[in-house]
Design a protein around this motif. Structure first.
Motif, PDB file in Angstrom:
ATOM      1  N   MET A  38       0.869  -1.154  -0.457  1.00 19.41           N
ATOM      2  CA  MET A  38      -0.210   0.211   0.222  1.00 19.41           C
ATOM      3  C   MET A  38       0.670   1.464   0.230  1.00 19.41           C
ATOM      4  N   GLU A  39       0.612   2.515  -0.682  1.00 19.38           N
ATOM      5  CA  GLU A  39       1.598   2.837  -1.233  1.00 19.38           C
ATOM      6  C   GLU A  39       0.964   4.152  -0.166  1.00 19.38           C
ATOM      7  N   THR A  40       1.578   5.004   0.587  1.00 16.78           N
ATOM      8  CA  THR A  40       0.968   6.438   1.272  1.00 16.78           C
ATOM      9  C   THR A  40       1.168   7.624  -0.424  1.00 16.78           C
ATOM     10  N   SER A  41      -0.105   8.692   0.695  1.00 14.92           N
ATOM     11  CA  SER A  41       0.188   9.691  -0.368  1.00 14.92           C
ATOM     12  C   SER A  41       0.760  10.319  -1.544  1.00 14.92           C
ATOM     13  N   THR A  42       1.571  10.572  -0.374  1.00 14.60           N
ATOM     14  CA  THR A  42       3.047  12.150  -1.035  1.00 14.60           C
ATOM     15  C   THR A  42       3.345  10.936  -1.808  1.00 14.60           C
ATOM     16  N   PRO A  43       3.838  10.987  -2.696  1.00 19.15           N
ATOM     17  CA  PRO A  43       5.466  10.241  -3.602  1.00 19.15           C
ATOM     18  C   PRO A  43       6.228  10.234  -3.251  1.00 19.15           C
ATOM     19  N   SER A  44       6.818  11.197  -3.077  1.00 19.32           N
ATOM     20  CA  SER A  44       7.780  11.511  -2.452  1.00 19.32           C
ATOM     21  C   SER A  44       8.425  12.433  -0.802  1.00 19.32           C
ATOM     22  N   TYR A  45       9.448  12.052  -0.584  1.00 15.77           N
ATOM     23  CA  TYR A  45       9.941  12.306   0.702  1.00 15.77           C
ATOM     24  C   TYR A  45      10.270  13.559   0.707  1.00 15.77           C
ATOM     25  N   SER A  46       9.476  14.423   1.038  1.00 17.64           N
ATOM     26  CA  SER A  46      10.535  15.890   1.042  1.00 17.64           C
ATOM     27  C   SER A  46      12.194  16.280   1.905  1.00 17.64           C
ATOM     28  N   PRO A  47      12.995  16.780   0.701  1.00 12.83           N
ATOM     29  CA  PRO A  47      14.055  17.451   1.983  1.00 12.83           C
ATOM     30  C   PRO A  47      14.113  17.948   2.981  1.00 12.83           C
ATOM     31  N   THR A  48      14.242  17.580   3.552  1.00 10.31           N
ATOM     32  CA  THR A  48      14.664  18.370   5.123  1.00 10.31           C
ATOM     33  C   THR A  48      15.894  18.870   5.315  1.00 10.31           C
ATOM     34  N   GLU A  49      16.029  19.530   6.577  1.00  6.93           N
ATOM     35  CA  GLU A  49      17.371  20.042   6.183  1.00  6.93           C
ATOM     36  C   GLU A  49      17.948  18.776   6.699  1.00  6.93           C
ATOM     37  N   ARG A  50      17.834  18.009   7.235  1.00  8.62           N
ATOM     38  CA  ARG A  50      18.446  16.791   7.219  1.00  8.62           C
ATOM     39  C   ARG A  50      19.213  15.867   6.445  1.00  8.62           C
ATOM     40  N   THR A  51      18.206  15.920   6.002  1.00 10.01           N
ATOM     41  CA  THR A  51      17.763  15.177   4.798  1.00 10.01           C
ATOM     42  C   THR A  51      18.163  15.496   2.851  1.00 10.01           C
ATOM     43  N   GLN A  52      18.952  16.834   2.811  1.00  8.64           N
ATOM     44  CA  GLN A  52      18.991  17.307   2.144  1.00  8.64           C
ATOM     45  C   GLN A  52      20.868  17.041   1.301  1.00  8.64           C
ATOM     46  N   VAL A  53      20.779  16.316   0.598  1.00 11.32           N
ATOM     47  CA  VAL A  53      22.436  15.970   0.100  1.00 11.32           C
ATOM     48  C   VAL A  53      22.965  17.179  -0.385  1.00 11.32           C
ATOM     49  N   LYS A  54      24.161  17.671   0.235  1.00 12.08           N
ATOM     50  CA  LYS A  54      24.653  18.495   0.003  1.00 12.08           C
ATOM     51  C   LYS A  54      25.742  18.262  -0.987  1.00 12.08           C
ATOM     52  N   ARG A  55      26.742  17.616  -0.781  1.00  8.32           N
ATOM     53  CA  ARG A  55      27.766  16.866  -1.701  1.00  8.32           C
ATOM     54  C   ARG A  55      27.095  16.658  -3.435  1.00  8.32           C
ATOM     55  N   ARG A  56      27.303  16.970  -4.199  1.00 11.58           N
ATOM     56  CA  ARG A  56      26.407  16.159  -5.458  1.00 11.58           C
ATOM     57  C   ARG A  56      25.306  15.861  -5.884  1.00 11.58           C
ATOM     58  N   SER A  57      24.574  17.341  -5.254  1.00 10.71           N
ATOM     59  CA  SER A  57      23.232  17.791  -4.669  1.00 10.71           C
ATOM     60  C   SER A  57      22.592  16.772  -5.999  1.00 10.71           C
ATOM     61  N   GLN A  58      23.253  16.672  -6.947  1.00 11.42           N
ATOM     62  CA  GLN A  58      21.878  15.971  -8.252  1.00 11.42           C
ATOM     63  C   GLN A  58      21.774  14.629  -8.634  1.00 11.42           C
TER      64      GLN A  58
END
Ligand SMILES: Cc1cc2nc3c(=O)[nH]c(=O)nc-3n(C[C@H](O)[C@H](O)[C@H](O)COP(=O)(O)OP(=O)(O)OC[C@H]3O[C@@H](n4cnc5c(N)ncnc54)[C@H](O)[C@@H]3O)c2cc1C
Length: 237
Positions: A1-21
């Motif tokens: 069962m998939e939850t409603s939003t298709p993406s985990y919004s990046p947060t201050e903690r989970t934002q990939v910084k190095r080579r963010s692409q």
């Protein structure tokens, strides 16, 4: 069962910084990496000391379950902030410089709170998943777990509150001026391949290998077998 939003919004903690692409937050891709892996590393701090423990896991919807001895440090905590990572290695990349020498990978970092599962139904569901995610419906044919075995096994659940994936999937990427150097460069794909199954020498006469294990065939890629097993058992993902 998939939850409603298709993406985990990046947060201050989970934002990939190095080579963010290379950062990916799409739930389907995060789940795919989790379902193709089977070893995670769980990091937590207890009494000021960081620990990172490798262990097996199973994902059911947005919960990740791990199990172990009630005596282990993680199981003793009440609600503990944890960071869980899974890494799949896809290749070695030999560039013309040390700086661009690299590894192809798919990895996931999950942040959340770990809690000991006390609800008997949830505990049973999790314990079944710890076997059936590898071998669909295998628990149905096994000797039933005893009350003592269940008591001796603690289950920890962690909701995927914040998550990121990071993926490197390309060949040699050198600085433009380095391509003219007389240095050998290549990408070496890395695969985990299954060996020939070795039946237990103490099998009773007439006990055959179940058809449900056919995905675990010699020469098959482990991650393919794991992904297939997971979707056979949990078709909704
Ligand atoms: C097999 C392998 C080899 C690697 N080798 C190197 C190396 O030699 N040098 C190097 O600098 N990096 C390497 N990395 C990448 C490394 O995991 C980090 O991505 C990197 O250190 C920088 O992270 P960051 O700048 O985003 O900062 P951080 O502050 O470390 O991370 C910020 C947030 O980004 C997310 N994030 C960071 N890395 C990952 C990841 N790998 N997967 C999923 N989410 C992530 C997490 O949510 C994290 O909280 C490697 C990764 C793998 C899987």
């Amino acid at each position: 069962m998939e939850t409603s939003t298709p993406s985990y919004s990046p947060t201050e903690r989970t934002q990939v910084k190095r080579r963010s692409q290379r950062g990916v937050y799409d739930k389907a891709q995060v789940h795919a990496i989790l379902d193709e892996g089977f070893i995670c590393h769980v990091g937590f701090v207890l009494d000021g000391q960081p620990y990172v423990i490798p262990t097996a896991y199973a994902r059911l919807d947005e919960q990740i379950y791990i199990h172990g001895s009630p005596a282990s440090r993680l199981m003793k905590g009440k609600e503990v902030d944890v960071c869980l990572t899974v890494t799949l290695v896809d290749g070695l990349v030999l560039a013309r410089s040390a700086f661009h020498t690299s590894i192809n990978y798919r990895s996931v970092v999950v942040l959340g709170q770990a809690r000991v599962v006390t609800d008997p139904e949830e505990k049973e569901r999790a314990l079944v998943a710890m076997v059936d995610r590898f071998f669909p419906d295998r628990t149905a044919g096994l000797r039933q777990s005893t009350a003592q075995e269940i008591k001796a096994t603690s289950v920890i659940a962690m909701e995927i509150e914040q998550a990121s994936a990071k993926i490197r999937a390309k060949g040699v990427a050198d600085d433009e001026e380095d391509y003219d150097l007389p240095v050998y460069a290549e990408r070496i794909p890395v695969r985990t391949v299954l060996g020939a199954p070795e039946p237990c020498p103490r099998l009773r006469d007439g006990v055959e290998r179940p058809a449900s294990l056919r995905g675990y065939a010699e020469g098959r890629l482990l991650e393919e077998a794991l992904r297939e097993a997971y979707f056979l058992r949990y078709p909704g993902g």
